[in-house]
Structures are given as C-alpha cells and as structure tokens.
Write an enzyme that holds these catalytic residues in place. Structure first.
Site, PDB file in Angstrom:
ATOM      1  N   GLY A  22     -29.042  -9.219  -1.540  1.00 19.16           N
ATOM      2  CA  GLY A  22     -27.938  -9.195  -2.489  1.00 19.16           C
ATOM      3  C   GLY A  22     -27.560  -7.796  -2.910  1.00 19.16           C
ATOM      4  O   GLY A  22     -27.187  -7.571  -4.071  1.00 19.16           O
ATOM      5  N   ALA A  23     -27.610  -6.845  -1.983  1.00 20.63           N
ATOM      6  CA  ALA A  23     -27.399  -5.442  -2.345  1.00 20.63           C
ATOM      7  C   ALA A  23     -25.981  -4.963  -2.073  1.00 20.63           C
ATOM      8  O   ALA A  23     -25.718  -3.766  -2.171  1.00 20.63           O
ATOM      9  CB  ALA A  23     -28.394  -4.553  -1.600  1.00 20.63           C
ATOM     10  N   GLY A  26     -22.878  -5.381  -7.428  1.00 17.90           N
ATOM     11  CA  GLY A  26     -23.556  -5.624  -8.691  1.00 17.90           C
ATOM     12  C   GLY A  26     -24.912  -4.958  -8.824  1.00 17.90           C
ATOM     13  O   GLY A  26     -25.113  -3.790  -8.465  1.00 17.90           O
ATOM     14  N   GLY A  28     -27.744  -5.555  -7.290  1.00 25.85           N
ATOM     15  CA  GLY A  28     -28.390  -5.204  -6.023  1.00 25.85           C
ATOM     16  C   GLY A  28     -27.906  -3.886  -5.478  1.00 25.85           C
ATOM     17  O   GLY A  28     -28.700  -3.062  -4.996  1.00 25.85           O
ATOM     18  N   TYR A 176     -29.600 -24.306 -11.661  1.00 20.94           N
ATOM     19  CA  TYR A 176     -29.764 -22.853 -11.591  1.00 20.94           C
ATOM     20  C   TYR A 176     -31.077 -22.438 -12.239  1.00 20.94           C
ATOM     21  O   TYR A 176     -31.850 -21.646 -11.666  1.00 20.94           O
ATOM     22  CB  TYR A 176     -28.601 -22.148 -12.276  1.00 20.94           C
ATOM     23  CG  TYR A 176     -28.745 -20.644 -12.305  1.00 20.94           C
ATOM     24  CD1 TYR A 176     -28.585 -19.889 -11.140  1.00 20.94           C
ATOM     25  CD2 TYR A 176     -29.065 -19.972 -13.484  1.00 20.94           C
ATOM     26  CE1 TYR A 176     -28.731 -18.511 -11.163  1.00 20.94           C
ATOM     27  CE2 TYR A 176     -29.200 -18.591 -13.517  1.00 20.94           C
ATOM     28  CZ  TYR A 176     -29.040 -17.869 -12.344  1.00 20.94           C
ATOM     29  OH  TYR A 176     -29.201 -16.504 -12.361  1.00 20.94           O
TER      30      TYR A 176
END
Length: 314
Positions: A22-23, A26, A28, A176
């Site tokens: 997730g980089a 945001g 990440g 979640y």
C-alpha cells in the site's frame, strides 16, 4: 496558530531491504519516502502500475538517488501474493523490514476477493498472512522486523467466528474492525511463534490514529464514486489542527515500530494525543480484542485452513 511539527529520527538503513504494501499513496507512500531517505532499498508492491510509477517519481524527486522500485501485487488475490513471493524469493535478497500497511475500508455493499473472501477480511488480513508466509525464508535471512498496520477500529469489535466472511448480516464497519483485529492477532502470534521456534524475526503492531488518508475517499474499485462524509470531516478537522493527525504524523507509529532500536516486539504503537487520534507516536495499551492468546492461535490455524497455506520456516 501553525501546527506543531511532530517527527521521529529514523536510523541509517543503508544495506537494508524494506517491503511496504500500500505504498503508492497516503501513509504507505509517506513511509516509503522516509525509509528510502534513510538509505533503505524500498520495494513497493502495487496493483496500479501507473499510480506506483508516480509515487516512485515523487520519492526520487524529494530524495535524489533513492533506491525505490515497484513489484506487482493484488492483496485480494492469493495467486498474486504467491507470485510476488516467488519473485522476491527468486531475487534471493534478505528482507529486513516488512510493513503490512495496505487496506480497504467499508465498501458500500459486501464484496468478495478473487478467492471468495469478504473483501476487507481477504485483503487487509488474509493477503498479508499469505505474504508473510511466502516471504518467511527471506524475513528469517534478514532478521526482519515485521510491522502490521492496524486501525483505531480494532480497539472495539470482535471476530465473527461463526461467519468470518460476513455472508449473513453484513456490516461494513464491523467487518473492517474484524479484519484489523485479525491482523493484530496474527502479528502477536507471529511474535510468539518466532520466539518459540527461533525464526529470528520480530513482530510489532501499529496504528496511525485518524488522518485524511484515501481509505474513505472515492474508490471506484469499491463502488464508491465520491468521498464519504467521514472523509470530508476528517480532512477538515485535520487541516485545522483539531484533535486529529496529518498524513505526515500518521506514518510515525509504524515507522517507530519498524526502525526504532528501542521499540519492543509484541507491542502496539500509536499516537499519544487525545483519544489516540493524533500526536507523537508512543507505546499504547494493547486493545482488548487482541489480548487472548487462544484467539490468536485460533486465528492462525483458521487462516492456514482458509488459504491452504502453511508456514514453512526452512
């Protein structure tokens, strides 16, 4: 009044290889930039190559000479996770830092992954479970620090043991929370098993507090065509410096867990401001849903059954 700058010192990471899911945006992306600036070789597994290329360009522009590269990964597909694991094992380079950061949050309606899991449980948790299993030999070679990014949403809630995939009475928020509780239980069990079996890796938990990230922004792939009211509220409060963190401060707990020589394995790190919503990073009281060793062991076993993946340390 300008917001007070919050930061930590990242040690020199030259010679270390770091993998961050997730980089491409945001939190990440912020973590990838900081690790690259500290000298680490940063691997950014992404689903969207164009978005990943833009993220790499942004990092290199800020830190010329940064060693950053992309790999392909869709955490919602166990086949894709296995392919990335094969690729990195084929490269034969030890991994010193792994940050399980990527996630999706609260799609408007129940969705499933390529393997038929509820999308939050499958992406946020099972994908990372499979990734750590696939990379375990490289993590052992690097004496790695594995940091799992939770959420303040894991502070409450529980594992829906009778319906892990929420096929009955789907609730996006509870699903979640379950996905992040599961990731936390896994991270703690990983630390216990590493100590017991001599794997030589250490496992940490972190949460970013609340900041205006893309989790609740428009996400067409989740059938969310516009920013949620929650996202607009968070962005407004953050911009005004009211209670919440910023993207820049939200990266710090996971970075502390992943790099600080004084960070303690098996501990949760997060902001220490009011309600743990923002502020400087610090050790946190372990969330109640994560305190059961029995639940952690059970989650590990169930995950092996669901993914048909067993941890092979050799």
């Amino acid at each position: 009044m300008p917001r007070r700058t919050i930061d930590i010192t990242i040690p020199n990471l030259s010679g270390q290889r770091a993998v961050i899911t997730g980089a491409s945006d945001g939190i990440g992306l912020g973590m990838a930039a900081r690790l690259a600036s500290a000298g680490a070789e940063v691997i950014m597994p992404v689903r969207n190559t164009a978005k990943g290329d833009a993220a790499v360009a942004q990092i290199v522009k800020a830190a010329p000479g940064a060693n950053v590269s992309l790999r392909s990964l869709d955490l919602s597909s166990l086949e894709s996770v296995a392919a990335l694991s094969d690729t990195l094992r084929g490269e034969g380079r030890p991994i010193h830092v792994l940050i399980n950061n990527a996630g999706v949050m609260s799609p408007p309606s129940r969705q499933t992954t390529a393997d038929g899991f509820e999308v939050q449980f499958g992406t946020n948790y099972l994908g990372h479970f499979a990734l750590v299993a696939g990379l375990l030999p490289l993590l052992r070679d690097g004496g790695a620090r594995v940091t799992s990014q939770l959420s303040i949403g894991a502070r409450r809630g529980k594992i829906n043991w009778d319906d892990l995939n929420w096929e009955r009475n789907y609730n996006a928020t509870r699903a979640y929370s379950q996905s992040k509780i599961a990731l936390g239980l896994f991270g703690l069990e990983l630390e216990r098993r590493s100590r017991a079996d001599g794997w030589g890796i250490t496992s940490y938990l972190a949460h970013p507090g609340v900041a205006p990230t893309s989790l609740l922004a428009a996400r067409p792939e989740l059938d969310r065509d516009k920013d949620t009211p929650q996202y607009r509220l968070v962005r407004g409060l953050s911009d005004r410096g009211i209670l919440l963190g910023t993207v820049e401060s939200a990266v710090l707990p996971a970075l502390m867990a992943a790099t600080d020589p004084k960070a303690k394995p098996g501990v949760l790190y997060g902001p220490r401001g009011f309600g743990n919503l923002g502020g400087p990073p610090a050790e946190q009281k372990m969330y109640a849903p994560l305190r059961s060793i029995y639940d952690a062991s059970r989650m590990w076993k169930v995950s092996e059954e669901l993914t048909e993946i067993a941890f092979q340390a050799a």
